[in-house]
Design an enzyme around this catalytic site. Structure first.
Site, PDB file in Angstrom:
ATOM      1  N   ASP A 197       3.642   2.942  12.905  1.00 35.93           N
ATOM      2  CA  ASP A 197       2.661   3.497  13.829  1.00 35.93           C
ATOM      3  C   ASP A 197       3.032   3.049  15.243  1.00 35.93           C
ATOM      4  O   ASP A 197       4.057   2.387  15.459  1.00 35.93           O
ATOM      5  CB  ASP A 197       1.236   3.087  13.435  1.00 35.93           C
ATOM      6  CG  ASP A 197       0.866   1.691  13.902  1.00 35.93           C
ATOM      7  OD1 ASP A 197       1.786   0.853  14.093  1.00 35.93           O
ATOM      8  OD2 ASP A 197      -0.332   1.411  14.070  1.00 35.93           O
TER       9      ASP A 197
ATOM     10  N   GLU B 241      -6.899   5.477   7.268  1.00 32.32           N
ATOM     11  CA  GLU B 241      -5.692   5.919   7.949  1.00 32.32           C
ATOM     12  C   GLU B 241      -5.912   7.245   8.670  1.00 32.32           C
ATOM     13  O   GLU B 241      -5.401   7.456   9.773  1.00 32.32           O
ATOM     14  CB  GLU B 241      -4.526   6.025   6.960  1.00 32.32           C
ATOM     15  CG  GLU B 241      -4.008   4.677   6.473  1.00 32.32           C
ATOM     16  CD  GLU B 241      -3.511   3.789   7.609  1.00 32.32           C
ATOM     17  OE1 GLU B 241      -3.082   4.336   8.665  1.00 32.32           O
ATOM     18  OE2 GLU B 241      -3.559   2.562   7.466  1.00 32.32           O
TER      19      GLU B 241
ATOM     20  N   TYR C  72       4.014   8.980   7.905  1.00 36.87           N
ATOM     21  CA  TYR C  72       3.334   7.721   8.212  1.00 36.87           C
ATOM     22  C   TYR C  72       2.202   7.451   7.225  1.00 36.87           C
ATOM     23  O   TYR C  72       2.103   6.361   6.665  1.00 36.87           O
ATOM     24  CB  TYR C  72       2.775   7.720   9.642  1.00 36.87           C
ATOM     25  CG  TYR C  72       1.791   6.591   9.808  1.00 36.87           C
ATOM     26  CD1 TYR C  72       2.234   5.282   9.975  1.00 36.87           C
ATOM     27  CD2 TYR C  72       0.414   6.812   9.680  1.00 36.87           C
ATOM     28  CE1 TYR C  72       1.341   4.226  10.048  1.00 36.87           C
ATOM     29  CE2 TYR C  72      -0.486   5.768   9.750  1.00 36.87           C
ATOM     30  CZ  TYR C  72      -0.013   4.473   9.933  1.00 36.87           C
ATOM     31  OH  TYR C  72      -0.895   3.423   9.975  1.00 36.87           O
TER      32      TYR C  72
END
Length: 311
Positions: A157, A56, A139
């Site tokens: 996203d 990520e 996020y």
């Protein structure tokens, strides 16, 4: 299941439309994902929560193809957070290579240190604890909790936001920055079942990455095209300022990248003269170097020498 709100009231540049309800979207997208999901190393069970977290960080503003080799080298060298925490932050910057936005490497190193000190070296599963880690925003916390631990969180996203903007709101692109209305919509779209919600997060992201792309979208392959508010409206063009890609050539970012490349390749501190050779404009070069020092990516030493941060 709650129906999708038909009017995300605060979305700029959006014409409210009545979209499909959540249940109508889940089944076709999940079925498509089952058949079309890419086999990526961070999706495999052996990746664990640390592998998901590393991916990520690396995937922010960076294509999968560029991330894959660096990701595999990173996990081979630092298979657990404690392994990275025990190394100097400059080694993280060095291993980051040319992925770009190298501050992400420092943030990942900082998160690894915090995981080691606060959580015994295991990436926490609790969303609030993830969010409390340095360098972790909403996020990333939601993505790790969802993809690594199968929890029910809205993971927003750029790809997911674009899918929702088109299929539900009927506009070509979402707002430049994530809005409260988008978060509300994403929560309304979540399946009730926790594991299904986690699968939905991955599936909607993959749909945006492979089919509902920013340019040259492939509506013929889209499993929800016939339910998509944007498609049903005739795919109206974006009503707002033109979206321009970020420039790179000649910018401070390019200069910073060249300076870091010299420091990454060096095994000993670098003299000022070696850095001066990378860029013709002394003012821009000095500004870029000062920025790298301010960001903690470069450490100045006595005698006008520089190195990657040692700790």
């Amino acid at each position: 299941m709650t129906a999708i709100p038909s009017t995300p009231e605060t979305w700029p540049e959006a014409t409210p439309t009545t979209g499909p309800d959540a249940v109508g979207l889940h089944a076709p997208v999940l079925a498509w994902f089952e058949q079309n999901a890419r086999d990526l190393p961070w999706r495999r069970p052996e990746a664990g929560a640390w592998g998901v977290m590393v991916s990520e960080f690396m995937l922010q503003q960076t294509p999968v193809g560029r991330v894959l080799p660096v990701y595999e080298q990173w996990l081979a060298r630092w298979p657990r957070p404690a392994d990275l925490a025990a190394d100097a932050p400059g080694e993280a910057v060095r291993a980051w290579g040319r992925l770009g936005y190298p501050r992400r490497a420092l943030r990942l190193h900082g998160a690894a240190v915090a995981i080691t000190e606060r959580h015994g070296g295991d990436v926490p599963s609790d969303h609030a604890q993830l969010l409390a880690l340095p360098g972790i925003g909403e996020y990333t916390a939601a993505a790790v909790a969802s993809f690594a631990y199968g929890q029910r969180h809205a993971v927003l996203d750029t790809n997911v936001r674009r899918v929702f903007a088109r299929s539900v709101t009927g506009v070509q692109y979402p707002p430049n920055a994530t809005t409260a209305a988008e978060r509300k919509l994403a929560r309304a779209l979540l399946p009730d079942d926790e594991r299904t919600a986690a699968r939905w997060a991955a599936a909607s992201m993959e749909l945006g990455a492979l089919v509902c792309t920013a340019r040259n979208e492939d509506c013929a392959r889209c499993p929800i095209a016939r339910q998509c508010a944007w498609w049903l409206a005739g795919k109206p063009a974006h009503d707002g300022p033109a979206r321009r890609g970020q420039t790179y050539a000649g910018t401070d970012r390019q200069v910073r990248g060249r300076l870091l490349a010299v420091l990454r390749d060096a095994v000993t501190p670098v003299e000022q003269a070696a850095l001066d050779a990378v860029w013709h404009d002394p003012v821009q070069r000095a500004r870029a170097l000062d920025g790298l020092v301010a960001d903690g990516l470069v450490e100045p030493l006595d005698g006008g020498r520089y190195r990657l941060p040692a700790g």
